[in-house]
Design a protein around this motif. Structure first.
Motif, PDB file in Angstrom:
ATOM      1  N   THR A  44       3.149 -15.239  25.088  1.00 57.01           N
ATOM      2  CA  THR A  44       4.610 -15.781  24.605  1.00 57.01           C
ATOM      3  C   THR A  44       4.191 -16.868  24.945  1.00 57.01           C
ATOM      4  O   THR A  44       4.329 -16.811  26.259  1.00 57.01           O
ATOM      5  N   GLY A  45       5.099 -17.680  24.122  1.00 58.22           N
ATOM      6  CA  GLY A  45       4.915 -19.236  24.221  1.00 58.22           C
ATOM      7  C   GLY A  45       3.699 -20.403  23.323  1.00 58.22           C
ATOM      8  O   GLY A  45       3.649 -21.293  23.722  1.00 58.22           O
ATOM      9  N   ASP A 611      14.338 -12.007  25.565  1.00 60.84           N
ATOM     10  CA  ASP A 611      13.952 -13.564  25.978  1.00 60.84           C
ATOM     11  C   ASP A 611      14.530 -14.390  27.844  1.00 60.84           C
ATOM     12  O   ASP A 611      15.417 -14.775  27.315  1.00 60.84           O
ATOM     13  N   ALA A 613      14.504 -16.630  29.114  1.00 57.88           N
ATOM     14  CA  ALA A 613      13.152 -18.038  28.916  1.00 57.88           C
ATOM     15  C   ALA A 613      14.149 -18.950  30.079  1.00 57.88           C
ATOM     16  O   ALA A 613      15.250 -18.680  30.177  1.00 57.88           O
ATOM     17  N   ARG A 676       8.192 -17.848  28.929  1.00 64.44           N
ATOM     18  CA  ARG A 676       8.141 -17.649  27.539  1.00 64.44           C
ATOM     19  C   ARG A 676       8.350 -19.110  26.525  1.00 64.44           C
ATOM     20  O   ARG A 676       8.356 -19.258  25.700  1.00 64.44           O
ATOM     21  N   HIS A 677       7.724 -20.522  27.023  1.00 58.32           N
ATOM     22  CA  HIS A 677       7.566 -21.595  26.431  1.00 58.32           C
ATOM     23  C   HIS A 677       6.065 -22.734  27.347  1.00 58.32           C
ATOM     24  O   HIS A 677       6.399 -21.995  28.831  1.00 58.32           O
ATOM     25  N   LYS A 678       6.168 -23.369  26.458  1.00 54.15           N
ATOM     26  CA  LYS A 678       5.113 -25.076  27.076  1.00 54.15           C
ATOM     27  C   LYS A 678       5.591 -25.217  28.860  1.00 54.15           C
ATOM     28  O   LYS A 678       4.571 -25.560  29.438  1.00 54.15           O
ATOM     29  N   PRO A 742      13.446 -26.345  23.541  1.00 56.67           N
ATOM     30  CA  PRO A 742      11.965 -26.072  23.361  1.00 56.67           C
ATOM     31  C   PRO A 742      12.030 -25.381  21.969  1.00 56.67           C
ATOM     32  O   PRO A 742      13.568 -24.847  21.721  1.00 56.67           O
ATOM     33  N   SER A 747       8.164 -21.014  20.174  1.00 51.63           N
ATOM     34  CA  SER A 747       7.508 -20.852  21.651  1.00 51.63           C
ATOM     35  C   SER A 747       8.677 -19.358  22.167  1.00 51.63           C
ATOM     36  O   SER A 747       8.612 -19.074  22.969  1.00 51.63           O
ATOM     37  N   ARG A 748       9.655 -18.978  21.298  1.00 50.60           N
ATOM     38  CA  ARG A 748      10.471 -18.124  22.001  1.00 50.60           C
ATOM     39  C   ARG A 748      10.362 -16.871  20.758  1.00 50.60           C
ATOM     40  O   ARG A 748      10.131 -16.701  19.736  1.00 50.60           O
TER      41      ARG A 748
END
Length: 952
Positions: A44-45, A611, A613, A676-678, A742, A747-748
């Protein structure tokens, strides 16, 4: 948008792709070019969904281009086009363009995928398939709670042309708005404006769609596919979030039936008969009529006789003990004995469907049990039982059991109601379990699918898919993450803060020492971890028992002082409310807390689909291996089934391999909550010694496996996490103005409850701060072996040593403020009594007290040899001299009180907090002097504390 080439296919992508994204799209294109199946894991991400959509649509356009060119100019060859499209074109070119069927778990996830599609340059024709529950707009139908009743009422209104929403579909379906990409909510909104039926509009759009979105169950269930007019032939089938696809396939092909179900069918026959007799074709108060030409009294009486016979035969089934496996043909033979067979199945199914329709329109009748589910299940049972060939039958296990009847539940056997026999105390249940998910996939292959792609953020371990699903997957990928190594910390901690081994086995998970050690250790971790924390347990039972034990002691109350505590509920509705409250407390903690902690369950609702995040999930703590319960008859039957399969097929998993794999997949799904994201960062903490085994480390996702660090002692893991979060908290504060939300594209994951849409940039910087050591809520609880009170007083240094090895409660401050400036600390006593008086002592008393301190710090408990003892005494005397010259009388009196309090209370946290307040303002250099009094094993931890204060 950037255009780049992957395996000779030109792909338009919204931005310059990362290397892992190029690899992912390359594997998708390769699978389509070779007309092969693929399993693709990408965390994920990493933009998995966006990569999947762009690559499959780009290849499809290339494929269409080749077919069009061949149709216009035969024998014309354009360099690279054959290679890009692949060489699998069927003869009927223009009727063989593959459709894309994109399936995910829930409609909320599908909506997120549709929104990703809008961010691309590709504009295919789209259809989103849903049920009447989501799509019906008729005011009367919407009020019906039962789904099957809703279906039959809707059909009646459509048949009678009495629904204006339905009649407008043909008139307005060609409006320009329906050529745009609409998710399910937008489809409903547009349909409301145009007074159209979204349900039948989606079915019309299905006919011309290039890509069709739907939940798993619509695609796997053959009856649902038939009702929705979904064809698999020449379709590219994509299962997103496919980590549980095997379980979904098995459950779709399994059934259970009880004697109570049959009794409810009998009573519903009676209700149907009464409806026919009462109405006799007239109209009831609801305005719906029963046509006796459609369903006759004789039909209903015949069905009632069949169910009565089935009940009597069913109750004759022999059950050994609480349950036992019986011959696979038992139920089929039972049906055959009452003349239910392949020849009569069609007529019986037709009558059951008519009964459903009659009952759905009988608004005045009180239905028995879950009427429509029972009747529909019985039709599915007939299909699965009577239509099986010998090969399919071998993939099943038949299990019969008896369960004690719950007197609170309504419904007993028909013979009981008519006083033909005494009501049984137990209910007979027959389970027909499918243990081969490959039956569903083999049906896909027989239907002529073009290619099957399974993808998810957590598919590891991959080796079972081909074996379990019984079809080849030549194309596989395990992608790394897009994050940098410093954004993730993966710590395996083998022992607690008191040295007790972490081992959440069945025999040890209720051990008081283990539970206390686990709780105290988590308390210490909570002081380091900012914002939101997720703690996963193997099961609901283990979670509830563990929390109950903490509540019985002071562990849970100490957690509450640091984080707001939430527990995952079983109810979906309660889950939505709880997640909203969790979100609020992470963002705006109160009562001195630094965030919130969610206790959850592996395989539970919090472990997938939500999520967590950024600040909502700064750490995931896994407390044990979530093996399926071995005392569950279905688990045992599955393992025995696989052992038998292994003897016949070498490529099959055996029972033990499957058992371990179920645990690994559940763990990996929970681990996926943390990044959950970069731009995200967080920690994964395993608190069970078994995670340190090489075999278990190898089962982790590829992106996390390389970061795993084994810590035999709690202190080393605490130190790693302390440094990790200090570094990132500082980074967040310093770069706060640069943080952007994000992108919603890649990314989510979809958020079930829309609770986590905003990011840290919208929040005050105080919300990013990890727990500060200078916090009145921090308490020290001695380890279990030290719990008993004793009248013997320990020396200061003995207490320091004991506390340092058992509870690392003096975790360093993570506050960005304290790392830059010095602030005055108020002790709990000072906060309660700010005008506390200080007694002034004479110089002589001060010297006497310093001598006593010198003697305390050189007690026999720290003697490791005469030379070392003399050295320690010299160092302590030097430190006493420093104190004498540096501290004022008032300051020294405070210091003396601190020492006295600690000797009386043995509270290490309180000592460190008060020393920090005393020394950090004007004499912080003196803190370093305490290092000489610590044992070697405690110095490393104390060094972390000093480093946080900028003293090393």
């Amino acid at each position: 948008m950037p255009l780049f080439t992957v395996n000779s296919v030109d792909v338009d992508f919204p931005f310059s792709p990362y290397r892992c994204q190029e690899d992912y799209m390359g594997h998708v294109v390769k699978a389509l070019q070779l007309k092969q199946n693929a399993i693709l894991e990408s965390p994920t991400g990493t933009g998995k969904t966006l990569c999947l959509l762009c690559s499959v649509l780009a290849w499809r356009l290339t494929y269409i281009a080749k077919l069009q060119l061949e149709g216009v100019a035969a024998n014309v060859n354009i360099p690279g086009l054959d290679e890009a499209a692949g060489n699998n074109q069927p003869g009927d070119r223009f009727h063989a363009i593959p459709k894309i069927i994109y399936a995910s778990r829930t409609h909320s996830q599908i909506s997120q995928v549709v929104n990703e599609l809008k961010n691309t340059i590709y504009k295919p024709k789209v259809s989103v398939i849903g049920s009447r529950d989501q799509l019906c707009l008729h005011p009367k139908v919407m009020k019906i709670e039962n789904s099957m009743a809703k279906i039959h009422t809707c059909r009646a209104k459509v048949k009678g042309r009495s629904c204006v929403h339905y009649t407008n579909v043909d008139k307005k379906i060609n409006d320009a708005i329906f050529n745009e990409i609409l998710d399910i909510e937008e489809l409903v909104s547009v349909s409301k404006e145009k007074t159209m039926c979204p349900y039948y509009s989606s079915r019309e759009l299905l006919r011309r769609a290039d890509i069709i979105f739907m939940p798993y169950n619509y695609l796997i269930d053959s009856k649902t596919r038939e009702r929705q007019n979904i064809t698999l032939e020449n379709s590219i089938v994509i299962f997103d979030e496919a980590h549980n696809i095997e379980k979904v396939c098995e459950e779709s092909y399994s059934f259970e039936i009880t004697s109570l179900d049959i009794a409810n069918c009998i009573e519903n026959c009676q209700l149907t008969l009464q409806r026919i007799l009462d109405e006799d074709g007239s109209t009831d108060t609801s305005g719906q009529s029963v046509d006796n030409n459609e369903l006759t009294k004789e039909d209903v009486l015949t069905m009632k006789a069949i169910f009565l016979s089935l009940e009597r035969e069913f109750n004759k089934l022999e059950v050994k003990g609480s349950g036992s496996i019986i011959d696979k043909s038992t139920f089929k033979n039972l049906l055959m004995s009452i003349n239910v067979n392949q020849e009569t199945k069609g007529l019986i199914t037709e009558v059951l469907q008519k009964m459903e329709s009659v009952l759905s329109l009988s608004s005045g009748n009180k239905l028995v049990g879950n009427t429509f589910v029972v009747l529909s299940n019985f039709m599915q049972i007939l299909h699965l039982t009577l239509d099986q060939n010998e090969s399919s039958k071998q993939q099943y296990v038949c299990y019969v059991s008896k369960e004690k009847k719950d007197p609170r539940k309504k419904g007993s056997t028909w013979v009981d109601k008519n006083i033909e026999s005494v009501a049984p105390v137990f209910i007979t249940k027959l389970s027909y379990w499918c243990f081969s998910p490959g039956l569903a996939m083999e049906e896909f292959v027989r239907s002529g699918v073009y290619s099957i792609i399974l993808t998810s953020g957590t598919l590891s371990p991959l080796n079972s898919f081909s074996s379990e699903l019984r079809i080849p997957f030549p194309i596989t990928l395990q992608n790394p993450h897009v994050i940098q190594p410093e954004q993730i910390s993966v710590q395996i901690i083998c022992k607690g803060c008191d040295g007790v081994e972490f081992l959440s086995t069945y025999n040890n998970r209720n051990n008081p020492k283990y539970l206390s050690s686990l709780g105290n250790s988590i308390v210490n971790l909570l002081r380091l971890i900012p914002n939101g924390v997720l703690v996963f347990f193997p099961s609901y039972g283990v979670m509830n028992n563990t929390i109950a034990s903490w509540q019985a002691s002071n562990i849970y109350s100490r957690m509450l002082k640091i984080k707001h505590c939430f527990t995952e509920p079983r109810s979906k509705n309660e889950m939505a409310t709880m997640m909203s409250e969790f979100d609020e407390k992470v963002r705006n903690p109160t009562d001195g807390a630094t965030g919130a902690i969610l206790f959850a369950v592996c395989r539970g609702k919090a472990s997938e689909g939500i999520d967590f995040a950024d600040m909502h999930g700064r750490a995931v703590i896994i407390t044990g291996l979530p093996f399926p319960p071995k005392n569950d008859p279905k688990v045992n039957a599955k393992m025995n089934f696989l052992d038998q399969q292994k003897r016949n097929r070498n490529d099959s998993l055996n029972g033990q391999e499957w058992y371990i794999q179920q645990s690994s997949r559940a763990v990996n799904q929970a681990v996926g909550r943390v990044i959950r994201h970069k731009d995200d960062f967080g920690a994964v903490i395993f608190m069970d010694k078994r995670f340190s085994f090489r075999s278990n480390i190898d089962e982790l996702p590829k992106w996390a496996r390389g970061f795993a660090k084994v810590n035999e002692q709690f202190g080393s893991g605490l130190r790693e996490l302390s440094l990790f979060f200090k570094r990132h908290v500082s980074r967040v504060i310093e770069k706060e103005s640069e943080i952007v939300e994000p992108a919603k594209s890649s990314s989510r994951l979809s958020n079930m409850y829309d609770a986590f849409r905003s990011t840290e940039k919208d929040l005050p910087k105080e919300r990013f701060a990890a727990p500060n050591l200078d916090d009145s809520t921090h308490e020290f609880t001695p380890p279990p072996k030290k719990m008993a009170r004793t009248n013997k007083r320990a020396s200061l240094l003995t207490s320091l040593n004991d506390a340092g090895s058992s509870d690392f409660s003096f975790a360093p401050s993570m506050s960005p403020v304290s790392s830059r400036t010095t602030t005055e600390y108020k002790t709990p006593e000072a906060l309660r009594n700010p005008k506390r008086k200080i007694r002034i002592v004479s110089k002589k008393e001060k010297e006497n007290d310093l001598g006593t301190l010198s003697q305390v710090t050189t007690s026999d408990e720290f003697k490791e040899g005469s030379n070392k003892n003399r050295s320690d005494r010299t160092q302590s005397q030097n430190f006493s001299a420093q104190l004498k010259s540096a501290l004022s009388n008032d300051e020294y009196d405070v210091f003396k009180t601190i020492v006295k309090d600690y000797r009386a209370e043995r509270n290490m946290v309180k000592l460190i907090e008060h020393l920090t307040e005393l020394f950090m303002k004007n004499h912080k250099e003196l803190l370093k002097g305490f290092r000489t009094f610590l044992k070697d094993k405690d110095k490393a931890t104390f060094d972390v504390f000093l480093a946080e204060k900028g003293l090393l």
